[in-house]
Design a protein around this motif. Structure first.
Motif, PDB file in Angstrom:
ATOM      1  N   UNK A   1     137.254-130.694  -5.939  1.00 47.60           N
ATOM      2  CA  UNK A   1     136.109-131.446  -6.459  1.00 47.60           C
ATOM      3  C   UNK A   1     136.369-131.879  -7.893  1.00 47.60           C
ATOM      4  N   UNK A   2     135.928-133.084  -8.241  1.00 48.58           N
ATOM      5  CA  UNK A   2     136.115-133.577  -9.603  1.00 48.58           C
ATOM      6  C   UNK A   2     135.031-133.014 -10.512  1.00 48.58           C
ATOM      7  N   UNK A   3     135.437-132.221 -11.468  1.00 41.98           N
ATOM      8  CA  UNK A   3     134.494-131.578 -12.380  1.00 41.98           C
ATOM      9  C   UNK A   3     134.611-132.198 -13.769  1.00 41.98           C
ATOM     10  N   UNK A   4     133.488-132.401 -14.400  1.00 42.81           N
ATOM     11  CA  UNK A   4     133.475-132.852 -15.789  1.00 42.81           C
ATOM     12  C   UNK A   4     133.518-131.614 -16.674  1.00 42.81           C
ATOM     13  N   UNK A   5     134.658-131.355 -17.297  1.00 43.82           N
ATOM     14  CA  UNK A   5     134.828-130.142 -18.093  1.00 43.82           C
ATOM     15  C   UNK A   5     134.671-130.381 -19.581  1.00 43.82           C
ATOM     16  N   UNK A   6     134.260-131.585 -19.992  1.00 39.18           N
ATOM     17  CA  UNK A   6     134.053-131.872 -21.407  1.00 39.18           C
ATOM     18  C   UNK A   6     132.662-131.389 -21.820  1.00 39.18           C
ATOM     19  N   UNK A   7     132.572-130.476 -22.796  1.00 40.90           N
ATOM     20  CA  UNK A   7     131.262-129.919 -23.166  1.00 40.90           C
ATOM     21  C   UNK A   7     130.252-130.958 -23.665  1.00 40.90           C
ATOM     22  N   UNK A   8     130.737-131.984 -24.401  1.00 38.53           N
ATOM     23  CA  UNK A   8     129.812-132.964 -24.973  1.00 38.53           C
ATOM     24  C   UNK A   8     130.447-134.350 -24.933  1.00 38.53           C
ATOM     25  N   UNK A   9     129.613-135.364 -24.688  1.00 40.58           N
ATOM     26  CA  UNK A   9     130.025-136.762 -24.799  1.00 40.58           C
ATOM     27  C   UNK A   9     129.113-137.446 -25.802  1.00 40.58           C
ATOM     28  N   UNK A  10     129.711-138.170 -26.758  1.00 36.28           N
ATOM     29  CA  UNK A  10     128.960-138.942 -27.742  1.00 36.28           C
ATOM     30  C   UNK A  10     129.384-140.391 -27.570  1.00 36.28           C
ATOM     31  N   UNK A  11     128.614-141.139 -26.802  1.00 35.72           N
ATOM     32  CA  UNK A  11     129.041-142.501 -26.481  1.00 35.72           C
ATOM     33  C   UNK A  11     130.345-142.463 -25.717  1.00 35.72           C
TER      34      UNK A  11
ATOM     35  N   UNK B   1     137.823-125.105 -28.676  1.00 35.55           N
ATOM     36  CA  UNK B   1     138.500-123.823 -28.898  1.00 35.55           C
ATOM     37  C   UNK B   1     139.391-123.865 -30.138  1.00 35.55           C
ATOM     38  N   UNK B   2     140.100-124.979 -30.315  1.00 39.19           N
ATOM     39  CA  UNK B   2     140.983-125.114 -31.471  1.00 39.19           C
ATOM     40  C   UNK B   2     140.183-125.089 -32.771  1.00 39.19           C
ATOM     41  N   UNK B   3     139.059-125.794 -32.810  1.00 35.44           N
ATOM     42  CA  UNK B   3     138.215-125.816 -34.011  1.00 35.44           C
ATOM     43  C   UNK B   3     137.615-124.443 -34.284  1.00 35.44           C
ATOM     44  N   UNK B   4     137.270-123.729 -33.212  1.00 37.69           N
ATOM     45  CA  UNK B   4     136.737-122.376 -33.384  1.00 37.69           C
ATOM     46  C   UNK B   4     137.784-121.453 -34.012  1.00 37.69           C
ATOM     47  N   UNK B   5     139.018-121.534 -33.519  1.00 38.94           N
ATOM     48  CA  UNK B   5     140.078-120.700 -34.085  1.00 38.94           C
ATOM     49  C   UNK B   5     140.331-121.041 -35.555  1.00 38.94           C
ATOM     50  N   UNK B   6     140.278-122.340 -35.886  1.00 41.31           N
ATOM     51  CA  UNK B   6     140.426-122.745 -37.291  1.00 41.31           C
ATOM     52  C   UNK B   6     139.316-122.131 -38.141  1.00 41.31           C
ATOM     53  N   UNK B   7     138.085-122.127 -37.611  1.00 41.86           N
ATOM     54  CA  UNK B   7     136.952-121.562 -38.343  1.00 41.86           C
ATOM     55  C   UNK B   7     137.140-120.067 -38.558  1.00 41.86           C
TER      56      UNK B   7
ATOM     57  N   UNK C   1     127.326-111.712 -29.152  1.00 36.90           N
ATOM     58  CA  UNK C   1     126.256-112.662 -29.465  1.00 36.90           C
ATOM     59  C   UNK C   1     126.568-113.439 -30.741  1.00 36.90           C
ATOM     60  N   UNK C   2     127.117-112.747 -31.737  1.00 36.87           N
ATOM     61  CA  UNK C   2     127.475-113.419 -32.989  1.00 36.87           C
ATOM     62  C   UNK C   2     128.583-114.440 -32.758  1.00 36.87           C
ATOM     63  N   UNK C   3     129.541-114.072 -31.913  1.00 36.89           N
ATOM     64  CA  UNK C   3     130.638-115.001 -31.589  1.00 36.89           C
ATOM     65  C   UNK C   3     130.096-116.232 -30.876  1.00 36.89           C
ATOM     66  N   UNK C   4     129.158-116.012 -29.957  1.00 34.01           N
ATOM     67  CA  UNK C   4     128.565-117.142 -29.220  1.00 34.01           C
ATOM     68  C   UNK C   4     127.842-118.091 -30.180  1.00 34.01           C
ATOM     69  N   UNK C   5     127.102-117.517 -31.134  1.00 39.10           N
ATOM     70  CA  UNK C   5     126.395-118.342 -32.129  1.00 39.10           C
ATOM     71  C   UNK C   5     127.395-119.130 -32.966  1.00 39.10           C
ATOM     72  N   UNK C   6     128.478-118.460 -33.395  1.00 40.30           N
ATOM     73  CA  UNK C   6     129.493-119.130 -34.205  1.00 40.30           C
ATOM     74  C   UNK C   6     130.146-120.262 -33.413  1.00 40.30           C
ATOM     75  N   UNK C   7     130.435-120.017 -32.153  1.00 39.01           N
ATOM     76  CA  UNK C   7     131.042-121.055 -31.313  1.00 39.01           C
ATOM     77  C   UNK C   7     130.132-122.279 -31.206  1.00 39.01           C
ATOM     78  N   UNK C   8     128.845-122.042 -31.029  1.00 40.61           N
ATOM     79  CA  UNK C   8     127.917-123.168 -30.909  1.00 40.61           C
ATOM     80  C   UNK C   8     127.783-123.916 -32.236  1.00 40.61           C
ATOM     81  N   UNK C   9     127.860-123.197 -33.356  1.00 42.07           N
ATOM     82  CA  UNK C   9     127.835-123.865 -34.658  1.00 42.07           C
ATOM     83  C   UNK C   9     129.041-124.787 -34.818  1.00 42.07           C
ATOM     84  N   UNK C  10     130.196-124.308 -34.371  1.00 44.34           N
ATOM     85  CA  UNK C  10     131.412-125.125 -34.435  1.00 44.34           C
ATOM     86  C   UNK C  10     131.270-126.360 -33.552  1.00 44.34           C
ATOM     87  N   UNK C  11     130.709-126.179 -32.355  1.00 44.99           N
ATOM     88  CA  UNK C  11     130.522-127.313 -31.445  1.00 44.99           C
ATOM     89  C   UNK C  11     129.569-128.344 -32.054  1.00 44.99           C
ATOM     90  N   UNK C  12     128.479-127.879 -32.657  1.00 42.44           N
ATOM     91  CA  UNK C  12     127.522-128.812 -33.261  1.00 42.44           C
ATOM     92  C   UNK C  12     128.158-129.576 -34.428  1.00 42.44           C
TER      93      UNK C  12
END
Length: 640
Positions: free
Chosen positions: A37-47, A57-63, A83-94
């Protein structure tokens, strides 16, 4: 029979038609559409921009690396909290979403950045400097270690420069700091507090405590968590480092000449500009207005010395004529650097440049053109760069070869070490978090891999462990011991000491709470020989006589006479009772003003930056893929 019927049916007309329909559908639609099945694995699309799981993941490791460099080992406790790691990951994504939204809007505005601008920006990046100059080998190694490529890094830099083109005017106007803001905060910083301090030396209470054997054993039984021997692991390990490999690099004149000819740009002596400035400090009223007046006089033909003598706040201006010397790009702040290298002719002036220090006017006094030196003049520098480059190539080659051999021979590091010409070492017992061990056993990277359940139970070689940009390690765990409770018989004296300290602390807290309640009612506090009173102590922020946390608690007491809070200073419980608040002299307020002005500017810039990104988000079509986000978080949670 059934099989005979099936065999006959396979040659039938209907079967053949169905068979060819299936074959053609596979040809035109693709086998993959049926099997995968074709899955969309990109977390976010902006246009049209997609943020992939790998980018996230790369940006998270840099952080994480940046936080480790800034805060040191203290950050590791946070990273152990899912939980703290999850929050940090979401901050990096945003943050990635912010940047992508702004990049999209920048592109729509038709802003484009040329190749030379990108190259110049990369060459000015301090992370790629060695011995005060841009180092191409360091740039390539750093980018590679980031899991990127020079082209991709340049694209990111291009996008960043384009965004700055839009953001810079907004940030500049938004960063204006008003005098009343600085004055109000400076008065708070210059404030001192007069307090009564009731302190207890825990030793005085501890020395009065007598514990029976039964009491000591009871404390041990109730506090097993305080008397655990940590889990330990033993492993064989190999370290590869660029510094060690430098010894293997062979150097001769022919190789140096070839390297110099191929990398002349690395040894180019850059253009230098001799310049002078008129500075009107930010503490001077209407400093920007005065700077514009000064520039107008210069443009009318008044001499630099005459105008500087009238306006400059530099006490040595008459002596130095505002000379800043002979400077290369990057020697000044970014704003002043751009201003200086934008002046077209010797004798010309920059526009007024406003920053935290004040308002600047730069005059160009002379230009020394860039040139390529003769090899003989920079031979030692060329030799050093050549050795660094060759050692880095060796490191990349050997680490790659070692990785392959360690994988092909997973039960031991011996064969891979023999081929790479390095020694297998033994760690001895290593406890997680022990920073007293020799490098690299004391690093978080090695310890985390060593205690990973898959690594320590498989008895096989680990994957490569990166130790910065110029070293790596491989380990093979040979022994593991779980955390265990120390036997009471072996640590009875330790238990006695810990128990006495805990009881002494509780008694000290009880005494101070009673004093705090009495003082709050304006009653005389009942003290004894254990409690020491230091009355009317004047404490300022940054007072070195006290712990920083204690100073924070002093200034957190409610501004009301006889209000109190219990804190700890240098290990001793202490009750802080507020008596009065004083504001220091104008001289002290001015001392804080310079610091506060810079902090306010940064705060306003950060706030404006946030508003810019919010605006870009409003104009962008942002689609979050919740399934992909959950998948990435769950995958990394299990890996960590």
């Amino acid at each position: 029979m059934l099989t005979d019927k099936l065999r006959d049916g396979a040659h039938g007309k209907v079967f053949k038609i169905i068979f060819w329909i299936i074959i053609l559908s596979f040809i035109f639609a693709g086998v993959g559409n049926y099997l995968i099945p074709r899955l969309n694995t990109d977390p976010v699309e902006i246009g049209d921009i997609k943020i992939s799981a790998n980018q996230w993941n790369s940006s998270y490791q840099d952080q994480v690396r940046a936080m480790q460099n800034q805060y040191g080992p203290s950050i590791h406790d946070m990273l152990e909290n899912p939980e703290a790691v999850k929050v940090l990951r979401m901050q990096v994504l945003e943050r990635l979403v912010d940047n992508a939204a702004l990049a999209s809007e920048t592109y729509k505005q038709g802003i484009r950045i040329g190749d030379e601008q990108v190259k110049d920006a990369i060459r000015r990046e301090k992370a790629f400097f060695k011995d005060g100059k841009f180092n191409n080998d360091l740039f390539l190694a750093t980018v590679k270690n980031m899991g990127s490529s020079p082209d991709y890094f340049a694209q990111q830099m291009r996008a960043s420069l384009a965004q700055e083109t839009i953001a810079e005017p907004i940030l500049r106007s938004a960063s204006t700091v008003y005098p009343y803001e600085v004055e109000l905060l400076a008065k708070l910083f210059a404030q001192t507090r007069v307090v009564d301090l009731y302190s207890i030396n825990l030793k005085d209470i501890r020395d009065t405590i007598t514990l029976s054997d039964d009491e000591i054993k009871k404390f041990y039984d109730e506090h097993h968590d305080r008397f655990m021997a940590p889990a330990t692991v033993k492993f064989n390990y190999v370290v590869l480092s660029v510094n060690d490999l430098k010894k293997q690099v062979k150097v001769d004149d022919a190789k140096l000449e070839e390297y110099f000819n191929l990398n002349q740009t690395d040894f180019t002596i850059p253009q230098k500009r001799e310049c002078s400035q008129i500075l009107i400090k930010a503490s001077t009223p209407d400093f920007e207005k005065k700077a514009n007046e000064a520039l107008a006089m210069l443009n009318e033909g008044k001499s630099f010395e005459e105008v500087g003598a009238k306006f400059s706040d530099d006490a040595d201006f008459k002596k130095t004529h505002g000379s800043l010397g002979n400077l290369e790009k990057g020697n000044l702040s970014s704003q002043l650097d751009i201003a200086l290298f934008s002046i077209e002719k010797v004798g010309g002036y920059s526009k007024v440049v406003v920053d935290n220090a004040g308002a600047h006017i730069i005059r160009l006094d002379g230009i020394t053109k860039e040139r390529i030196p003769a090899l003989a003049d920079v031979k030692e520098q060329v030799k050093e760069k050549f050795v660094d480059s060759q050692a880095l190539d060796l490191f990349t080659q050997k680490s790659s070869t070692f990785t392959d051999l360690a994988y092909e021979n997973p039960d031991s590091l011996d064969l891979a070490a023999e081929k790479a010409g390095v020694k297998v070492q033994q760690s001895g017992a290593v406890a997680f978090g022990d920073e007293t061990l020799p490098w690299p056993l004391n690093t978080r990277e090695v310890q985390k891999v060593a205690f990973d359940e898959n690594v320590r139970t498989s008895n096989q070689n680990s994957n490569i462990i990166q130790l910065g940009n110029d070293a790596c390690a491989f380990i093979n765990v040979t022994d593991y011991k779980d955390a265990s409770l120390k036997k009471f018989e072996d640590i009875a004296s330790e238990v006695k000491t810990v128990a006495a300290e805990a009881i002494a602390f509780d008694k000290a807290q009880e005494k101070l709470e009673a004093i705090k309640a009495a003082v709050a009612k304006n009653e005389k506090a009942a003290t004894d020989g254990v409690v020491k009173l230091n009355a009317n102590q004047t404490i300022a922020r940054g007072d070195n006589a006290y712990d920083p946390k204690f100073i924070y608690d002093v200034f957190s007491v409610v501004n009301k006479e006889n209000s109190g809070v219990i804190s700890s200073n240098k290990g001793n419980p202490t009750l802080i009772v507020l008596k009065s608040v004083k504001t220091e002299s104008d001289a002290d307020i001015e001392k804080y003003s310079q610091f506060i002005r810079a902090q306010l500017v940064q705060f306003k810039v950060d706030k404006a930056n946030s508003m810019i990104h919010m605006g870009a988000r409003e104009l962008s079509d942002i689609k979050y893929n919740e399934d992909a986000i959950k998948l990435v978080n769950s995958q990394n949670a299990s890996a960590e």
